[in-house]
Design an enzyme around this catalytic site. Structure first.
Site, mmCIF file in Angstrom:
data_model
loop_
_atom_site.group_PDB
_atom_site.id
_atom_site.type_symbol
_atom_site.label_atom_id
_atom_site.label_comp_id
_atom_site.label_asym_id
_atom_site.label_seq_id
_atom_site.Cartn_x
_atom_site.Cartn_y
_atom_site.Cartn_z
ATOM 1 N N CYS A 108 0.811 -1.229 0.000
ATOM 2 C CA CYS A 108 0.000 0.000 0.000
ATOM 3 C C CYS A 108 0.841 1.274 0.000
ATOM 4 O O CYS A 108 0.325 2.363 -0.250
ATOM 5 C CB CYS A 108 -0.948 0.001 1.182
ATOM 6 N N HIS A 242 -2.975 7.144 3.765
ATOM 7 C CA HIS A 242 -3.480 5.883 3.200
ATOM 8 C C HIS A 242 -4.891 5.622 3.713
ATOM 9 O O HIS A 242 -5.177 5.742 4.904
ATOM 10 C CB HIS A 242 -2.542 4.733 3.580
ATOM 11 N N ASN A 272 -10.257 0.084 1.156
ATOM 12 C CA ASN A 272 -8.803 0.167 1.014
ATOM 13 C C ASN A 272 -8.416 -0.315 -0.389
ATOM 14 O O ASN A 272 -8.532 -1.503 -0.695
ATOM 15 C CB ASN A 272 -8.165 -0.714 2.094
HETATM 16 N N1 COA Z 1 -18.495 -8.189 10.900
HETATM 17 C C1 COA Z 1 -18.823 -8.549 12.132
HETATM 18 N N2 COA Z 1 -17.937 -9.021 13.040
HETATM 19 C C2 COA Z 1 -16.655 -9.081 12.638
HETATM 20 C C3 COA Z 1 -16.230 -8.718 11.361
HETATM 21 C C4 COA Z 1 -17.200 -8.243 10.464
HETATM 22 N N3 COA Z 1 -16.909 -7.862 9.207
HETATM 23 N N4 COA Z 1 -14.902 -8.905 11.275
HETATM 24 C C5 COA Z 1 -14.493 -9.386 12.458
HETATM 25 N N5 COA Z 1 -15.549 -9.508 13.287
HETATM 26 C C6 COA Z 1 -15.566 -9.989 14.663
HETATM 27 C C7 COA Z 1 -14.428 -10.919 14.978
HETATM 28 O O1 COA Z 1 -14.747 -12.237 14.558
HETATM 29 C C8 COA Z 1 -14.354 -10.808 16.469
HETATM 30 O O2 COA Z 1 -15.377 -11.583 17.037
HETATM 31 P P1 COA Z 1 -15.098 -12.452 18.376
HETATM 32 O O3 COA Z 1 -14.760 -11.426 19.431
HETATM 33 O O4 COA Z 1 -16.386 -13.136 18.569
HETATM 34 O O5 COA Z 1 -13.945 -13.337 18.033
HETATM 35 C C9 COA Z 1 -14.708 -9.337 16.726
HETATM 36 O O6 COA Z 1 -15.376 -8.880 15.545
HETATM 37 C C10 COA Z 1 -13.502 -8.468 16.999
HETATM 38 O O7 COA Z 1 -12.527 -8.750 16.007
HETATM 39 P P2 COA Z 1 -11.182 -7.975 15.960
HETATM 40 O O8 COA Z 1 -10.395 -8.461 14.792
HETATM 41 O O9 COA Z 1 -10.520 -8.007 17.296
HETATM 42 O O10 COA Z 1 -11.730 -6.493 15.683
HETATM 43 P P3 COA Z 1 -10.947 -5.134 15.611
HETATM 44 O O11 COA Z 1 -11.596 -4.163 16.501
HETATM 45 O O12 COA Z 1 -9.473 -5.289 15.700
HETATM 46 O O13 COA Z 1 -11.289 -4.660 14.121
HETATM 47 C C11 COA Z 1 -10.197 -4.555 11.989
HETATM 48 C C12 COA Z 1 -10.840 -5.442 13.025
HETATM 49 C C13 COA Z 1 -9.665 -5.428 10.851
HETATM 50 C C14 COA Z 1 -11.259 -3.598 11.448
HETATM 51 C C15 COA Z 1 -9.038 -3.731 12.638
HETATM 52 O O14 COA Z 1 -8.179 -4.592 13.346
HETATM 53 C C16 COA Z 1 -8.229 -2.996 11.599
HETATM 54 O O15 COA Z 1 -8.689 -2.052 11.013
HETATM 55 N N6 COA Z 1 -6.957 -3.370 11.390
HETATM 56 C C17 COA Z 1 -6.129 -2.773 10.351
HETATM 57 C C18 COA Z 1 -6.442 -3.438 9.030
HETATM 58 C C19 COA Z 1 -5.797 -2.744 7.868
HETATM 59 O O16 COA Z 1 -5.836 -1.545 7.766
HETATM 60 N N7 COA Z 1 -5.229 -3.532 6.942
HETATM 61 C C20 COA Z 1 -4.636 -3.050 5.732
HETATM 62 C C21 COA Z 1 -3.313 -2.438 5.952
HETATM 63 S S1 COA Z 1 -2.625 -1.850 4.475
#
Ligand code: COA
Length: 317
Positions: A108, A242, A272
């Protein structure tokens, strides 16, 4: 280096959070709260090179140049249908350019890496006008049954034409080999000799770790660039960050202590789109008439690797 033209293109198929609710255990509420994303555009009948060419032609037109004026093409891309030839070779032919081309993959952060390469080529007079095209289709890397990743990404292309000039005030690239937090392995052909286990799966991401690295590294890069250039946070007209996640964008903004209007975003509409995010957002600002000659801009991006890139630009057109 000086940016003299911008362009962008997005696929026609817009997928809303409500459309994802139909086949995933997810909700508009969850996606909006955790990411800020409301919809994303994904490739359907188009080919990625069609998006790339649209963006490239917009940027050329905006610069008042034709493909014949371009001395070098840099294409930033993570995946496309071809392993070889490079996507930049395909783009070169489709726009009618004749110059050498190269593909880069800095995930990215690719747009900033491409600008750094362009700056070096322009500085030593190896080129006068360079076309940078970032074209990405991360929708083809994620598993569409995996709600943790597929909701985050969209496809698209962004482009910029750069020429010789003095508008790049400072630039910073970093790479730290953290290959297990975000990766996607290419499926290779079997051979009669392969006897090691090989497993292929869709994009793997440790979301929380990526989030932490993204915020920490982007804030560090921006702080260093402001120090280096002697600029205050509020001297910057726009922070073009980004577009991975609204919460990451807001965390960086809070760290900088600047008002919302200095940190534009379109992640809510496109998700993204990897390295295409920065040039596509820049193109929006440019076409909306929001950039004035002399405006100071900060670009900052991060991606798989872990790579980061950031720079300070003075807008010159
Ligand atoms: N809908 C509903 N629930 C979801 C979900 C979705 N689309 N995706 C994940 N969950 C659930 C998970 O299964 C988890 O459930 P559990 O507690 O029962 O296991 C819960 O939500 C929390 O998941 P978690 O991964 O801890 O959430 P988070 O607050 O960290 O948010 C992201 C997840 C991916 C949004 C966040 O971590 C993020 O933005 N990370 C950066 C990603 C990124 O930018 N990547 C590209 C970089 S170039």
């Amino acid at each position: 280096m000086k940016i003299i033209g911008t362009g962008s293109a997005h696929p026609k198929c817009a997928v809303s959070n409500e459309m994802l609710e139909k086949f995933l255990d997810t909700s508009d509420e969850w996606i909006t709260e955790r990411t800020g994303i409301k919809e994303r555009c994904v490739i359907s009948s188009e080919k990625l090179e069609d998006m790339a060419v649209l963006a490239a032609n917009h940027a050329l037109e905006n610069a008042g140049l034709t493909a014949a004026d371009i001395d070098f093409i840099i294409c930033s891309n993570v995946v496309n249908e071809y392993v070889t030839p490079a996507l930049s070779c395909i783009i070169q032919g489709m726009i009618g350019a004749t110059c050498p081309t190269v593909d880069i993959n800095a995930a990215c952060a690719g747009f900033i890496y491409a600008m750094d390469i362009a700056e070096d080529k322009l500085k030593c007079n190896k080129a006068k006008n360079i076309l940078i095209v970032c074209a990405e289709e991360p929708s083809r890397m994620v598993g569409w049954e995996n709600r943790s990743t597929c909701v985050l990404f969209g496809d698209g292309a962004g482009a910029a034409v750069v020429t010789q000039g003095d508008d790049l005030k400072a630039i910073r690239l970093t790479t730290s080999s953290l290959t297990d937090v975000l990766y996607y392995q290419r499926r290779l052909e079997p051979t009669p000799y392969i006897d090691k286990p090989e497993e292929f799966e869709p994009l793997v991401m440790k979301g929380r770790e990526v989030f932490k690295h993204a915020v920490t590294n982007s804030c560090r890069d921006i702080r260093k660039l402001l120090n280096e250039t002697g600029l205050e946070a509020n001297d910057i007209k726009y922070y073009v960050l980004h577009q991975a996640n609204r919460r990451i964008i807001d965390s960086i903004r809070n760290f900088l202590g600047v008002d919302e209007e200095r940190v534009p975003h379109n992640v809510e509409r496109y998700g993204n789109i990897s390295s295409a995010a920065l040039p596509a957002l820049l193109d929006e600002l440019n076409r909306d008439g929001k950039l004035q000659k002399g405006d100071k801009l900060v670009f900052s991006a991060f991606g798989a690797g872990f790579t980061t890139g950031a720079c300070v630009i003075e807008w010159g057109i």
